[in-house]
Scaffold this active site. Structure first.
Site, PDB file in Angstrom:
ATOM      1  N   SER A   7      -0.129  10.360  -4.090  1.00 60.71           N
ATOM      2  CA  SER A   7      -1.052  10.685  -5.175  1.00 60.71           C
ATOM      3  C   SER A   7      -0.404  11.657  -6.172  1.00 60.71           C
ATOM      4  CB  SER A   7      -2.362  11.240  -4.587  1.00 60.71           C
ATOM      5  OG  SER A   7      -3.399  11.196  -5.536  1.00 60.71           O
ATOM      6  N   ASP A 332      -3.491   4.072  -6.073  1.00 62.25           N
ATOM      7  CA  ASP A 332      -3.161   5.350  -5.448  1.00 62.25           C
ATOM      8  C   ASP A 332      -3.387   5.314  -3.937  1.00 62.25           C
ATOM      9  OD1 ASP A 332      -3.189   8.065  -4.626  1.00 62.25           O
ATOM     10  OD2 ASP A 332      -3.821   8.709  -6.620  1.00 62.25           O
TER      11      ASP A 332
END
Length: 477
Positions: A7, A332
C-alpha cells in the site's frame, strides 16, 4: 535480505530503491523526501500531459487519474522512470531486494492462489502459481505464453497508484477523482478556447460533465434520493429524445430494480447521452470529451488497475479462471492482509526472520492474525501466534516475537506503543490516521521520531534473534 512494502509504504520504498547507494545515504534521502513532502509543489501541466497520453491505452482505468493527479500531488513528484531501472540498486550487494505487491480485484476476498501478485525490478508474477513475466513486459499483450504486442513500459508513478490506492474510503476516492477530472477539464478547456467567452461547444461539454456526474450520483443514491437525480437529469437531457426516453423508462422501474440492474441502466443511459451529445465535439475538445467519457465509465464500473493478462490462454497454467481472462484488474494489496507477508514467504526465498514494523490503523495485531490465517489456508509455514499476547489492542508493547518449528521467526512491532508514546497511543493514531493525506514539517518530524524510537528500542532484541537463528542453523549444519 528483502524489503517488502504494501500500500502506501510502496511509495517510500520505490522512491528510495532507485538510488544504487540508498542504504548508505539514508539520512540524506530522508531529509530530501521530508522537505519535498512538506514544501514541494506538484505540476498540474505534467499530470495533464500524462493523463492525455494514457487515455489512448486500451486498458485505461481510474488508476491513471489517481496516479497522476493524486499520488503525484501528495508526493510532489511524478516519477517517469520504470521499475527495471531499479535493478542496479539491488544487484550490487549493498541493499535489500525490493518487492511490491498488488492483488486481483475479483478474487482478493477469497485469497485463492492467483490473488497475490508481486512486482520486482526483474519480474512481475504470481507466487502462488509460480508464473512470472519480465517486468519490462508488464502490460504487454500475451497469448499462450507468446508476446503478441509489446506495450509501453508502465512508469513508477502509475505503479505507485496501482500499489497504493486504498489510503482512502471509496467515497473519498470518488470525490478525489471527480474533483480532479473537473479541474483537468476546466484547465484544458480554458487553454483550448481562443475567445474570452466560453463558446457553445464548451457549454455542451460542461453540460455533459454534469450529466455524467448526475448519472453517477443516481447509481449511488438510496431510496427517495434518486428522485432528485432523475429531476436533474430531465433538465440536463431536455431536447434529446433518445436520452430522455430511456431516462423515463428507467425511472419507472428504478425502485424495484436490483443493484446490478441499476448499474446496467446507468451505463446504458450514459451511452445514450454519448450518442445525443458526443457528436458535437470540435477537434479542440474531442480529446477532453474522450477523457471524460472513459473516466466516468470507469467510475460507473469502479474499474481500477486494468492490464493485459500475461497468462491469457496459457496452456501451461491449470487455472482456467485466470487464463481465460484477457484483462486483469489489480488493486492495492492493503485491502487484504495489509502487510507483505506473502512476498516474504515465497518458498524459494527461504526467509528465516521477518521483522514487521506494522503501520496499520487501529488494531495493531490485525495484520499478523490475517497473515497467520492466510498461511494456514495455503499450507505456508508460519509460527504459532499466541492470541493471549495480542489482546490489549489499545496499549500494545513495542515488540512481539514468535518462533516456530520449520517456520520463520516473526518480530512484530506496532508503530505506536506503550514504549515510544506512552499514554498517547490514541492521540497518535488519530493524528496520523490512514485518511490523513498531507502533513506539515512538524507532523512529519513527530511521526519520524516515533518510528525511529521504535526501531532503536527493539534493536537489541532483533540482534538477539539474528544471533539465535545463526546459532541454530550452525548446530543443524
Amino acid at each position: 535480505m528483502y524489503l517488502c512494502a504494501v500500500s502506501g509504504s510502496t511509495w517510500c520504498l520505490s522512491s528510495l530503491s532507485k538510488d544504487k547507494d540508498w542504504t548508505e545515504k539514508i539520512e540524506i534521502l530522508e531529509k530530501r523526501d521530508c522537505k519535498n513532502l512538506a514544501q514541494g509543489t506538484w505540476k498540474f501541466e505534467k499530470a495533464s500531459q500524462a493523463l492525455l497520453e494514457s487515455i489512448e491505452n486500451e486498458c485505461y482505468s481510474l488508476t491513471e487519474i489517481w496516479s497522476y493527479f493524486l499520488v503525484h500531488k501528495m508526493l510532489k513528484q511524478l516519477d517517469e522512470t520504470g521499475l527495471p531501472a531499479h535493478a542496479a540498486s539491488c544487484e550490487n550487494g549493498k541493499n535489500p531486494y525490493p518487492i511490491f505487491p498488488a492483488v486481483d480485484k475479483e478474487t482478493y476476498l477469497t485469497h485463492n492462489e492467483a490473488t497475490w501478485y508481486e512486482f520486482t525490478p526483474h519480474e512481475v508474477g504470481i507466487p502462488g502459481l509460480g508464473a512470472y513475466v519480465d517486468t519490462k513486459y508488464f502490460g504487454s499483450f500475451f497469448e499462450n505464453g507468446e508476446l503478441i504486442k509489446e506495450k509501453k513500459e508502465r512508469n513508477i508513478c502509475y505503479l505507485q497508484g496501482l500499489w497504493g490506492s486504498a489510503c482512502a474510503s471509496n467515497e473519498a476516492l470518488l470525490n478525489f477523482i471527480t474533483g480532479a477530472l473537473g479541474d483537468f477539464l476546466k484547465q484544458n478547456r480554458s487553454e483550448a478556447s481562443s475567445s474570452v467567452n466560453i463558446d457553445e461547444d464548451d457549454q455542451k461539454l460542461n453540460k455533459l460533465f454534469k450529466g455524467y456526474q448526475s448519472i453517477l450520483e443516481l447509481k449511488l443514491s438510496k431510496g427517495t434520493e434518486a428522485n432528485k437525480q432523475f429531476d436533474l437529469l430531465e433538465t440536463i437531457l431536455g431536447g434529446f429524445s433518445k436520452s430522455c426516453e430511456l431516462l423515463k423508462s428507467i425511472r419507472q422501474t428504478w425502485i424495484s430494480a436490483a443493484s446490478e440492474r441499476k448499474k446496467e441502466q446507468c451505463i446504458n443511459l450514459s451511452q445514450a447521452m454519448d450518442e445525443d451529445y458526443g457528436g458535437f465535439a470540435k477537434d479542440s475538445n474531442k480529446v477532453l470529451y474522450n477523457v471524460m467519457r472513459k473516466t466516468f465509465l470507469c467510475l460507473l464500473n469502479w474499474t481500477w488497475g486494468t492490464t493485459y493478462n500475461f497468462l491469457y490462454h496459457c496452456s501451461d497454467v491449470e487455472f482456467s479462471e485466470l487464463s481465460s481472462k484477457q484483462v486483469l484488474e489489480l488493486i492495492d494489496a492493503g485491502l487484504t492482509i495489509n502487510t507483505a507477508y506473502p512476498s516474504a514467504l515465497r518458498p524459494e526465498r527461504e526467509v528465516k526472520l521477518i521483522i514487521s514494523f506494522d503501520y496499520s490503523a487501529q488494531d495493531p495485531f490485525m495484520t499478523i492474525k490475517l497473515a497467520s490465517e492466510f498461511c494456514k489456508a495455503h499450507g505456508i509455514p508460519f509460527p504459532e501466534i499466541n492470541e493471549r499476547e495480542l489482546e490489549d489492542t489499545d496499549n500494545p508493547s513495542d515488540c512481539y516475537i514468535f518462533r516456530g518449528e520449520q517456520a520463520p521467526t516473526v518480530i512484530h512491532c506496532p508503530l505506536f506503543n506503550n514504549v515510544n508514546c506512552p499514554g498517547k497511543i490514541a492521540e497518535y493514531r488519530e493524528e496520523f490516521s490512514t485518511f490523513n493525506l498531507s502533513y506539515s514539517s512538524e507532523e512529519i518530524e513527530k511521526l519520524l521520531t516515533a518510528a525511529k524510537k521504535n526501531v532503536a528500542n527493539v534493536r537489541e532484541k532483533i540482534l538477539e534473534e539474528i544471533k539465535h537463528i545463526i546459532d541454530t542453523s550452525s548446530q543443524k549444519a
